[in-house]
Structure formats: structure tokens, C-alpha cells
Enzyme design. Sequence first.
Site, PDB file in Angstrom:
ATOM      1  N   ILE A  73     100.444  14.723  70.121  1.00  0.00           N
ATOM      2  CA  ILE A  73      99.241  14.192  69.484  1.00  0.00           C
ATOM      3  C   ILE A  73      98.614  15.200  68.538  1.00  0.00           C
ATOM      4  O   ILE A  73      97.608  14.910  67.901  1.00  0.00           O
ATOM      5  CB  ILE A  73      98.199  13.742  70.532  1.00  0.00           C
ATOM      6  CG1 ILE A  73      97.849  14.889  71.478  1.00  0.00           C
ATOM      7  CG2 ILE A  73      98.707  12.545  71.303  1.00  0.00           C
ATOM      8  CD1 ILE A  73      96.788  14.536  72.500  1.00  0.00           C
ATOM      9  N   GLY A  74      99.203  16.380  68.425  1.00  0.00           N
ATOM     10  CA  GLY A  74      98.673  17.374  67.500  1.00  0.00           C
ATOM     11  C   GLY A  74      99.710  18.440  67.231  1.00  0.00           C
ATOM     12  O   GLY A  74     100.545  18.746  68.077  1.00  0.00           O
ATOM     13  N   LYS A  75      99.670  19.002  66.035  1.00  0.00           N
ATOM     14  CA  LYS A  75     100.661  20.005  65.686  1.00  0.00           C
ATOM     15  C   LYS A  75     100.094  20.937  64.638  1.00  0.00           C
ATOM     16  O   LYS A  75      99.442  20.502  63.693  1.00  0.00           O
ATOM     17  CB  LYS A  75     101.941  19.333  65.159  1.00  0.00           C
ATOM     18  CG  LYS A  75     103.114  20.283  64.989  1.00  0.00           C
ATOM     19  CD  LYS A  75     104.368  19.514  64.613  1.00  0.00           C
ATOM     20  CE  LYS A  75     105.561  20.440  64.477  1.00  0.00           C
ATOM     21  NZ  LYS A  75     106.782  19.720  64.088  1.00  0.00           N
ATOM     22  N   GLY A  76     100.333  22.238  64.819  1.00  0.00           N
ATOM     23  CA  GLY A  76      99.877  23.231  63.860  1.00  0.00           C
ATOM     24  C   GLY A  76     100.941  24.280  63.632  1.00  0.00           C
ATOM     25  O   GLY A  76     102.117  24.087  63.956  1.00  0.00           O
TER      26      GLY A  76
ATOM     27  N   ALA B  11     101.181  26.126  67.332  1.00  0.00           N
ATOM     28  CA  ALA B  11     100.916  25.368  68.548  1.00  0.00           C
ATOM     29  C   ALA B  11     101.096  23.885  68.299  1.00  0.00           C
ATOM     30  O   ALA B  11     101.129  23.427  67.161  1.00  0.00           O
ATOM     31  CB  ALA B  11      99.503  25.657  69.048  1.00  0.00           C
TER      32      ALA B  11
ATOM     33  N   VAL C 206      99.995  20.006  70.476  1.00  0.00           N
ATOM     34  CA  VAL C 206      99.248  19.416  71.578  1.00  0.00           C
ATOM     35  C   VAL C 206      99.956  18.145  72.001  1.00  0.00           C
ATOM     36  O   VAL C 206     100.317  17.322  71.166  1.00  0.00           O
ATOM     37  CB  VAL C 206      97.799  19.107  71.181  1.00  0.00           C
ATOM     38  CG1 VAL C 206      97.038  18.504  72.355  1.00  0.00           C
ATOM     39  CG2 VAL C 206      97.105  20.375  70.701  1.00  0.00           C
TER      40      VAL C 206
ATOM     41  N   ASP D 191      82.118  27.173  64.878  1.00  0.00           N
ATOM     42  CA  ASP D 191      82.924  26.199  64.125  1.00  0.00           C
ATOM     43  C   ASP D 191      82.473  24.778  64.454  1.00  0.00           C
ATOM     44  O   ASP D 191      83.291  23.891  64.665  1.00  0.00           O
ATOM     45  CB  ASP D 191      84.405  26.382  64.443  1.00  0.00           C
ATOM     46  CG  ASP D 191      85.306  25.635  63.447  1.00  0.00           C
ATOM     47  OD1 ASP D 191      84.827  25.322  62.342  1.00  0.00           O
ATOM     48  OD2 ASP D 191      86.466  25.361  63.782  1.00  0.00           O
TER      49      ASP D 191
END
Length: 753
Positions: free
Chosen positions: A62-65, A68, A70, A178
Site C-alpha cells: 500500500i506504499g512504496k518509497g 522502504a 508499506v 511535518d
Amino acid sequence: MSTRTPLPTVNERDTENHISHGDGRQEVTSRTGRSGARCRNSIASCADEQPHIGNYRLLKTIGKGNFAKVKLARHILTGREVAIKIIDKTQLNPTSLQKLFREVRIMKILNHPNIVKLFEVIETEKTLYLIMEYASGGEVFDYLVAHGRMKEKEARAKFRQIVSAVQYCHQKRIVHRDLKAENLLLDADMNIKIADFGFSNEFTVGSKLDTFCGSPPYAAPELFQGKKYDGPEVDVWSLGVILYTLVSGSLPFDGQNLKELRERVLRGKYRIPFYMSTDCENLLKRFLVLNPVKRGTLEQIMKDRWINAGHEEDELKPFVEPELDISDQKRIDIMVGMGYSQEEIQESLSKMKYDEITATYLLLGRKSAELDASDSSSSSNLSLAKVRPNSDLSNSTGQSPHHKGQRSVSSSQKQRRYSDHAGPAIPSVVAYPKRSQTSTADSDLKEDGIPSRKSSSSAVGGKGIAPASPMLGNAGNPNKADIPERKKSPAVPSSNTASGGMTRRNTYVCSERCAADRHSVIQNGKENSAIPDERTPVASTHSISSATTPDRIRFPRGTASRSTFHGQPRERRTATYNGPPASPSLSHEATPLSQTRSRGSTNLFSKLTSKLTRRNMSFRFIKRLPTEYERNGRYEGSSRNVSSEQKDENREAKPRSLRFTWSMKTTSSMDPSDMMREIRKVLDANNCDYEQRERFLLFCVHGDGHAENLVQWEMEVCKLPRLSLNGVRFKRISGTSIAFKNIASKIANELKL
């Protein structure tokens, strides 16, 4: 539901050795030797090839960077959904690692119903896993994009929760640094959860911080000036920007480039919309004060008239953290039945090790919405709040005075929040599994078996949201959100739907080593400062429909923004790890504030534009791949022979029921299968590639492979039980808001439903 075959363009390469083996760093986690429990029962029955991390069965990315990703996962022993942030430590330099461990340390000491909760930390030689709450309600940013500005009553309910959580951080000597709409999440009951503590730090009264970090439109003026700061005052400024954004649906300070934005922030002038109340305007003036010394404190702001309107008998007060509840015998008995001993349970909880025992205890204190639904539900449904569509309007007892005016929720929804009850919401009839003694080394993680997409998420991964922490004991959330009648309104037709009026903002940090670069930007920013004091309000041109929201400033400027979604994947706009990479002046891969911005005359500016414009979007579809339904002869309109069993399965399949309707572009009383046939016809007519992920869910792609016009999105036929209608849900996965708006509006207008 048949197995999905992901399109090649969104396939994810295997993650290296994401297995819980090896000793974890003591300062981060203390683990037992049994973190590899595998599912063995009806709650989490699974095949051997399904990937696992510790006691968690991975469902999807559900997430990608950069460093990392998720993943949405399910805790095998309890059936609860969580978000797992997987950080590749080998890609981080020592400074980044230090900040990562600081983020973990801070998350461990935070225990507030409106802050994302950390459950467990698993560390191997190369990888760190953070198991956190899963966000089922998505981001406030996405809510505003889809729904437009909030009414002040609704904004007040959300803002009270935000102020309570941030003030709690400040009283624990933690500054977030942030705060922005993208880092404010919504749980299934639409309560706020603050996420992404990657830039947070501990502050000491009398000492100064000097790191410029955060998102520029939300950054305080002293940060642009390169001045040192105490800490809380920069959060206070950001809260003022957030309040303005909630009430107006736009930013108070914006610009086509960083220099223009900086000048507007330093001037401190912003437009007051005609519909904003005087009390709200006066409150903004306490937040958005150029002189940080004269800026209000959150303790003072909690007494403000606007903040407490409608809550006169229950004024917002600093959150009092209840004593940790580590002796709930009901949960302990369940864990003993799982195979844990009383001694190891007490040791883990007394020391708050954040190991598998701590996580199991915490998760048992949460009512899982998934237990109310069929275990055979598709993984697509896991990205949304799976609550029963009907509402028991009579279940409104036991609420604090803050709940006045709040929409009633069903009893199953109210059980979701443990802090609303005298005890944990533990289903009495659920047969929990026993943990396995299998080591994690036996369960190799093969992520190529998980359909994954370029997506985004904040520190929490679905920026992981769930309700209040069970560690709060019997204390209710004093700031539970008032949900206005908006949620009960009919689905808005395509012609009236507000869309992409906001552009996602990127977060970055300047470390002490780039002070010269930062100073250069600040000095050069003073050139060519002839900018009008006030912006002329312009109706948003980014609505999916022809009807725009007249009171919203034109927010997008053609930005190739990359968005963060919970529960629904989208291409990542920033690294999921919130610390700086090898470059000393940047912490995230980000996007330029505008495609038309200058290429930067200073070192920092050039670093921003060169680092931030990279794309991993150099692909296109040449030909649409056959879907599973086509391959299996189950494609509507197909002339292939279909067995009677398959026909019965298709006939019995029903669209997913949606609780909220703001993502609906059109509604119809047409049969769902006929709607799907019409959608495919329009997609084909517009040269869109698509894949039928599920019976009523299409994953769509349009564009020539360039980042500026390549768009990925989902189209799903959903049931709207309150309206007795079906609707078409659009969900942008990746691509710019302008490109998505263009293709989505074209498709919506051509649909004959």
C-alpha cells in the site's frame, strides 16, 4: 474470488530476505524467539507460498518509497489488520539510521487516541519492520480533494483532535515538524490520526533546533529565514495552515516556485474567504503570526472561542495520558490459550518490549471490522473501512460530552474503539489460534506473489490507522469527531463532484551541513519580489465535472504530484522512511512545486529540482493483457463456454457496499454487470489499458509512458445501500491530478449509465 494476475508494469521486484531471523538491535526492539507463527486455523488459513513477516500474513503493498515499502497485513493470531513499514537498512547512511531509530523511540512513548499506534518492532540484520495501525479512512488531504472544504462544524471536530494530539506531543517534549494534510489520517469512524514522525525530534526548553524540515507551504517563516527555533512554535504555524486548509479547501500561502512561496510566507498575508466566520478568522490570527515569540501556544489556543463553540461545557483541555493497562485478565487468558505463558506475558508488558507478545496484547484490545465480514473478502476490500452499511441510530450511549452532534454509528462500529468502553472489545465467540513454534526462517517471503502497485503512504503505511490505542484503558477519546450530515447525503453525481483541487506537497529537510545552501536560497529569494499582496481567487479547474467549487482557490499548477493513499495504493511521492538519504540536504525524493519552476540558481534549488524530478515511470502498455475473467471464460459478453458453476458464481457475486460516497463519480440503477460492460466499452473507446482485478474492479492505465500524462487508476462498481443505487468509484493510483482529471472526466461523461 479468483486469483488476480497483476499487470507487468506494476510488478514489484522481490524484497531481499524479508524474514524475521537474526538478533535485533536492542535499542530498537526486544524479541522473543517465536516471531514466526504461521496461520493454522479458520481465521488465518493460508497456503505455504503466502508471504509472512513474523506473526503477520502479508496482503498487499500500500506504499512504496526509496528505502522502504508499506504492506497491509493481517495478524494471524487475532485477525486484526495492520500496516507494516519495511525499511531496508542497507540503503541508509549512519545519520539516516540514527533518525530512523529516533522515530521508533518517539513512537514508542506516544499514546494518544489521535496518534497512530506502534504495535511491534522486528529487526533483522538488513531490515527493520514497524508494525503499526492500519489507516482505513485515508488521508484528510484526499478527503479535501474529493469532497472540497469542510463546514466549520466538521472542521472544528477534526481540528480539536489535531490540537489535542499535537499539544500532547509538546507536553512530552516532542515536536512533529511535518504537520500537513497528507499526514493527517482518518480511521473507520472518521477520527483523526496523526502519522509520520520521521521528522519529529525531542526538544529541550532553552535549547534551539536548526534543521529546516517539513513541507514548504506548511513551514513557518523562521524556517525560511534559516533561524534557529525552540520547536513547538513551528508546529503551531503548521496547525494554522491546516486550519485554513480544512475550512477553505486551499492553502493560505502558495506559489509557482519556492521563491514565490517563501516571499508570500514571509509577508504573512493571506486571503480570508467570505464564508469564514469571524471567530475562525481571529483564531487563524493567533496561529499565523510572523513573530514566533508572539505566536500563541496550544494551551492558550485550547481556550479559544472558536475551538470550543458547541462545547462550552466541555472545553478542550490538555490530554491526560491514562495509566497503562497491562493487566487485562481477559486478554491475558486468551494469550495463554494461544500458547504464551503468564510469565513471558507479564515480562513483555511490564517492559513494553514491543515484541510479538506486546503486539498480540494490544491488538486483542481492538475490535476488528474484518471479523464482522467474511474471511473470503477480497484484498481490495481490505483497503477500505469494512463497516456494516446500516446504522443503529439508537446506539449513542456512553459517549463523552464531546460527542454532541456526532452522527450515530452502529454498535459494531463503536466496539471498534476500545477506549470508548469499560473493557477491550474482544469477541467472546472467536476461537483464537495457537501460535506456532516455527521459526521465521521457515517462511521465506516471496513478494512477487503479492499484487503490488506504485503507491504511497506515510509513516504508517496505509498510514496505518485504527482507533484509539487499547493502552488507554477506560479513558474515552475526549475529542471524538463530529461527523456532519454530509456523510449521510446522497452520492454526488458526476456533474457536481469536486475533484483534485489540491496538489500534494513534498517534504524535505536541510541538515546543518547544508546551511550555506539554505542561506543562499534565502538571500537569492529576495530578488524579483514584486508579487501582488493578495491572490485573486480563481475557481478550481480541476474538478472531474464541469461544475467547479466556486469558493476554492485554484490549487494545482500542473504539478507532477505523486500521492499518498491508505487503503488504496498510489505511486509514492516521498520515501516511506522519513530521514535524509545520502544527500545531506534532502530527505525525500519529491516533486517540484511546479513544472514551470526555475531550474534553480542556487545549490539547494538545483539539488531539489534535479533530485526531485526523477521518475520510475518509463513504461507503457502496448496491448491490453487478457484478464482472468477472459481467460476463464467469465468475461461478460464472451462467447466462450462457461460451466454452470461458474455462471452461478458470477450471478451470485455482488458489488462491495460503500459506507461513504464522496469518491463516486456517477450513480445508476443499472445492473452491476451491465455497468461493468459499459465501463469496459468506454475504456476501449478511449484507448485505455485495463485489467479486471476482481468481479467489479478494474485497474486502468492511460498515457504514453511519460510521467506527465501517464495515469493509473481504479474503477469499481459499488453498491450504495442507503440510496438503493450502484455507483462507479474512481480512485487515482498514480499520475498528475490534471492528467487524471482529464481522462476520468472524459470517461465519466461518456458512460451511459
